[in-house]
Design a protein around this motif. Structure first.
Motif, PDB file in Angstrom:
ATOM      1  N   VAL A   1      37.490 -33.580 -42.563  1.00 53.71           N
ATOM      2  CA  VAL A   1      37.300 -34.077 -43.927  1.00 53.71           C
ATOM      3  C   VAL A   1      37.230 -32.884 -44.881  1.00 53.71           C
ATOM      4  O   VAL A   1      36.269 -32.106 -44.827  1.00 53.71           O
ATOM      5  N   PRO A   2      38.247 -32.706 -45.746  1.00 57.24           N
ATOM      6  CA  PRO A   2      38.149 -31.674 -46.784  1.00 57.24           C
ATOM      7  C   PRO A   2      37.151 -32.163 -47.834  1.00 57.24           C
ATOM      8  O   PRO A   2      37.446 -33.041 -48.640  1.00 57.24           O
ATOM      9  N   LEU A   3      35.943 -31.622 -47.809  1.00 57.26           N
ATOM     10  CA  LEU A   3      34.827 -32.179 -48.565  1.00 57.26           C
ATOM     11  C   LEU A   3      34.810 -31.626 -49.991  1.00 57.26           C
ATOM     12  O   LEU A   3      34.705 -30.412 -50.202  1.00 57.26           O
ATOM     13  N   ILE A   4      34.895 -32.526 -50.968  1.00 57.79           N
ATOM     14  CA  ILE A   4      35.007 -32.137 -52.372  1.00 57.79           C
ATOM     15  C   ILE A   4      33.929 -32.861 -53.171  1.00 57.79           C
ATOM     16  O   ILE A   4      33.839 -34.087 -53.142  1.00 57.79           O
TER      17      ILE A   4
ATOM     18  N   LEU B   1      36.164 -37.440 -30.749  1.00 59.93           N
ATOM     19  CA  LEU B   1      35.114 -36.515 -30.323  1.00 59.93           C
ATOM     20  C   LEU B   1      34.080 -36.304 -31.413  1.00 59.93           C
ATOM     21  O   LEU B   1      32.907 -36.113 -31.143  1.00 59.93           O
ATOM     22  N   GLY B   2      34.533 -36.308 -32.682  1.00 55.12           N
ATOM     23  CA  GLY B   2      33.600 -36.065 -33.763  1.00 55.12           C
ATOM     24  C   GLY B   2      34.307 -35.789 -35.069  1.00 55.12           C
ATOM     25  O   GLY B   2      35.527 -35.948 -35.192  1.00 55.12           O
ATOM     26  N   VAL B   3      33.502 -35.362 -36.060  1.00 54.33           N
ATOM     27  CA  VAL B   3      33.992 -35.084 -37.411  1.00 54.33           C
ATOM     28  C   VAL B   3      33.645 -33.651 -37.779  1.00 54.33           C
ATOM     29  O   VAL B   3      32.522 -33.187 -37.549  1.00 54.33           O
ATOM     30  N   GLU B   4      34.621 -32.954 -38.356  1.00 58.43           N
ATOM     31  CA  GLU B   4      34.398 -31.602 -38.860  1.00 58.43           C
ATOM     32  C   GLU B   4      34.537 -31.627 -40.376  1.00 58.43           C
ATOM     33  O   GLU B   4      35.547 -32.087 -40.916  1.00 58.43           O
ATOM     34  N   LEU B   5      33.525 -31.124 -41.071  1.00 54.42           N
ATOM     35  CA  LEU B   5      33.535 -31.061 -42.532  1.00 54.42           C
ATOM     36  C   LEU B   5      34.068 -29.708 -42.984  1.00 54.42           C
ATOM     37  O   LEU B   5      33.612 -28.664 -42.511  1.00 54.42           O
TER      38      LEU B   5
ATOM     39  N   ASP C   1      27.186 -28.348 -52.295  1.00 53.40           N
ATOM     40  CA  ASP C   1      26.224 -27.331 -51.882  1.00 53.40           C
ATOM     41  C   ASP C   1      25.733 -27.620 -50.465  1.00 53.40           C
ATOM     42  O   ASP C   1      26.006 -28.681 -49.896  1.00 53.40           O
ATOM     43  N   ALA C   2      25.026 -26.664 -49.904  1.00 52.11           N
ATOM     44  CA  ALA C   2      24.577 -26.764 -48.515  1.00 52.11           C
ATOM     45  C   ALA C   2      23.704 -27.999 -48.290  1.00 52.11           C
ATOM     46  O   ALA C   2      23.778 -28.648 -47.242  1.00 52.11           O
ATOM     47  N   GLU C   3      22.891 -28.346 -49.285  1.00 52.38           N
ATOM     48  CA  GLU C   3      22.008 -29.505 -49.147  1.00 52.38           C
ATOM     49  C   GLU C   3      22.816 -30.793 -49.031  1.00 52.38           C
ATOM     50  O   GLU C   3      22.496 -31.668 -48.212  1.00 52.38           O
ATOM     51  N   GLN C   4      23.881 -30.923 -49.840  1.00 52.69           N
ATOM     52  CA  GLN C   4      24.721 -32.116 -49.781  1.00 52.69           C
ATOM     53  C   GLN C   4      25.464 -32.199 -48.459  1.00 52.69           C
ATOM     54  O   GLN C   4      25.614 -33.281 -47.881  1.00 52.69           O
ATOM     55  N   VAL C   5      25.943 -31.060 -47.967  1.00 55.31           N
ATOM     56  CA  VAL C   5      26.644 -31.046 -46.677  1.00 55.31           C
ATOM     57  C   VAL C   5      25.714 -31.516 -45.568  1.00 55.31           C
ATOM     58  O   VAL C   5      26.102 -32.322 -44.708  1.00 55.31           O
ATOM     59  N   GLU C   6      24.474 -31.043 -45.579  1.00 55.28           N
ATOM     60  CA  GLU C   6      23.514 -31.463 -44.567  1.00 55.28           C
ATOM     61  C   GLU C   6      23.201 -32.953 -44.687  1.00 55.28           C
ATOM     62  O   GLU C   6      23.017 -33.641 -43.675  1.00 55.28           O
TER      63      GLU C   6
END
Length: 306
Positions: free
Chosen positions: A227-230, A254-258, A284-289
């Motif tokens: 997922v290209p996360l925007i 197997l899973g998802v890679e952000l 930001d890192a908080e949103q990714v988590e």
């Protein structure tokens, strides 16, 4: 594509020592040609199937060395600017790139035979084996060069080289099915679950892509969704949960890679004299988590190659 000596393909980069495109140390082979026009694309030089020329104006000193070697009158000073580059006249021979002392021009894309690519890849075969790595085919869209890709994958298999592919998922299943079965790992993008938004941002519907996600997961044991996360585009809870529900109910992945957004494609678009990309923001890192927690709630593994 074929010539008198067999199948050839258009390769625009072979990146050695890649560690983000699958397990272990890998070589990533970037193939030209792509049916999508993503507004955030990091490799716009991959869109067209033929060779192109990057022209970095900030490196040009107007020394005129390139114009002296151009036999197609594609470079001149007749338009009232110090250096005029007519892309319609350019045949992409690359002579101007070799003549430039400042690296202001660079040829993107070279016709290569399968044997030539394999010869380069085999240089690092010992590192593939020691790190459980291998070769990843990327682009562009690798399935845009189906014949060439098929021969490359089979050649790698003959030399016991692990193979992976990064695909947008926008391809005809019948043309790709036999190749997919030979691959060790498949990375496939899901950019947005809403068809209308997907088409606005990429130029194509997501229907074929989602259908191919289903087909691949039913025919392959090692499938990873990327997922290209925007920020503000596809990082909202509703879109992420729709994706997770779709994957949980219909697939065996197997899973998802952000992959958080970056803006590296803009300078390349300038060097290609193109427009079309938009300015986006990286979550930001908080949103990714936060997104990772949503994915984990659906019992889907979060995958992070480092």
């Amino acid at each position: 594509m074929k010539d008198s000596n067999g199948i050839v393909g258009n390769v625009f980069q072979i990146q050695r020592w890649s560690v983000h495109d699958g397990d272990g140390v890998r070589s990533t082979v970037f193939l030209k040609g792509c049916p999508l026009r993503c507004k955030w694309c990091a490799n716009p030089e991959s869109w067209k199937p033929h060779p192109e020329i990057f022209y970095f104006r900030d490196r040009c000193t107007d020394c005129a060395q390139c114009s002296l070697v151009c036999n197609h009158q594609a470079i001149s000073k007749d338009e009232g600017v110090p250096h005029y580059f007519d892309r319609e006249k350019c045949c992409c021979c690359g002579d101007c790139c070799e003549a430039c002392p400042n690296g202001a021009k660079k040829k993107i894309g070279s016709l290569m035979r399968v044997e030539e690519v394999i010869k380069i890849l085999k240089r690092d075969s010992i590192f593939y084996r020691e790190s459980n790595g291998g070769v990843t085919f990327s682009g562009g869209e690798p399935f845009a060069q189906t014949e060439f890709l098929r021969e490359l994958v089979l050649a790698c298999k003959n030399f016991a080289i692990d193979t992976a592919i990064e695909t947008s998922g926008y391809f005809e299943w019948e043309e790709a099915e036999d190749i997919i079965k030979e691959l060790d790992t498949v990375f496939i993008d899901i950019k947005h679950m809403d068809e209308r938004i997907h088409k606005r941002l990429t130029g194509v519907s997501n229907r074929k892509i989602l259908e191919n996600v289903l087909r691949i997961s039913q025919n392959h044991h090692d499938v990873i969704i990327r997922v290209p996360l925007i920020r503000g585009v596809n990082d909202d809870r509703n879109n992420i949960e729709q994706m997770c529900q779709f994957l949980q109910e219909n697939t065996r992945i197997l899973g998802v890679e952000l992959l958080p957004y970056h803006s590296l494609g803009h300078s390349k678009m300038d060097a290609l004299d193109r427009e079309g990309l938009e300015i986006f923001n990286t979550p930001d890192a908080e949103q990714v988590e936060h997104i990772k927690k949503i994915i984990a709630k659906y019992k889907i593994q979060n995958i992070d190659f480092k």
